[in-house]
Design an enzyme around this catalytic site. Structure first.
Site, mmCIF file in Angstrom:
data_model
loop_
_atom_site.group_PDB
_atom_site.id
_atom_site.type_symbol
_atom_site.label_atom_id
_atom_site.label_comp_id
_atom_site.label_asym_id
_atom_site.label_seq_id
_atom_site.Cartn_x
_atom_site.Cartn_y
_atom_site.Cartn_z
ATOM 1 C CG HIS A 118 -2.194 -0.738 1.053
ATOM 2 N ND1 HIS A 118 -2.245 -2.101 1.117
ATOM 3 C CD2 HIS A 118 -3.456 -0.315 0.823
ATOM 4 C CE1 HIS A 118 -3.495 -2.494 0.935
ATOM 5 N NE2 HIS A 118 -4.258 -1.424 0.754
ATOM 6 C CG HIS A 142 2.846 -3.102 6.708
ATOM 7 N ND1 HIS A 142 3.679 -3.972 6.046
ATOM 8 C CD2 HIS A 142 1.725 -3.023 5.958
ATOM 9 C CE1 HIS A 142 3.096 -4.392 4.934
ATOM 10 N NE2 HIS A 142 1.899 -3.836 4.871
#
Length: 167
Positions: free
Chosen positions: A103, A142
């Site tokens: 992303h 993440h």
């Protein structure tokens, strides 16, 4: 544990172990979705209708994604870094590994390509890309270093694609 892993763990704990993590995750989910593919297609369609400047931008973005996607997959599947564990997670990630953040790579790729053609939007574009990156950390999927790697990957591929046509 090396220094990067220690830093990643500290940042994740700071971002995810506080009383406001659930409301922050709701907002982060919306920001993260803005970094999904459908928005990029919409932007490309709108740009394409704007004439040669927009069409050149779309072509640069397509080339940048053609470079970024195989590199992203190679890195992700070679490094096989486990996602954060033992901390709150607010979404189900689309794959098993965390490094680099896809992303983040896509958002910084788009911000870089768009800023090259529309410099008046540079600060807004990079603020948005940074929020997409931060949302991935705040959703628990993440580490901070995954975001840095994703941003560098996205910007690097965008710069390569933008330089390609100038040669």
């Amino acid at each position: 544990m090396n220094k990067i892993q220690q830093w990643d763990q500290r940042v994740c704990r700071l971002c995810l172990l506080h009383p406001y993590n659930r409301p922050l995750a709701r907002a982060s989910r919306l920001v993260s979705h803005s970094g999904d593919g459908p928005l990029y297609l919409l932007v490309a369609a709108l740009l394409w209708q704007q004439g040669s400047r927009g069409q050149d931008t779309v072509e640069a973005a397509l080339l940048a994604f053609a470079l970024e996607l195989p590199l992203y997959l190679l890195l992700k599947n070679s490094l096989r870094r486990a996602r954060p564990s033992g901390l709150p997670v607010f979404i189900t990630p689309s794959d098993r590994y965390s490094l680099p953040s896809g992303h983040t790579a896509a958002a910084f790729l788009m911000a870089t390509v768009l800023a090259a053609s529309y410099p008046e939007w540079t600060s807004v574009l990079f603020a948005w890309a940074s929020l997409v990156a931060a949302s991935r950390l705040l959703l628990g999927v993440h580490y901070g270093s995954d975001l840095i790697a994703g941003a560098l990957l996205g910007m690097g591929c965008a710069k390569l694609a933008l330089g390609w046509g100038q040669g």
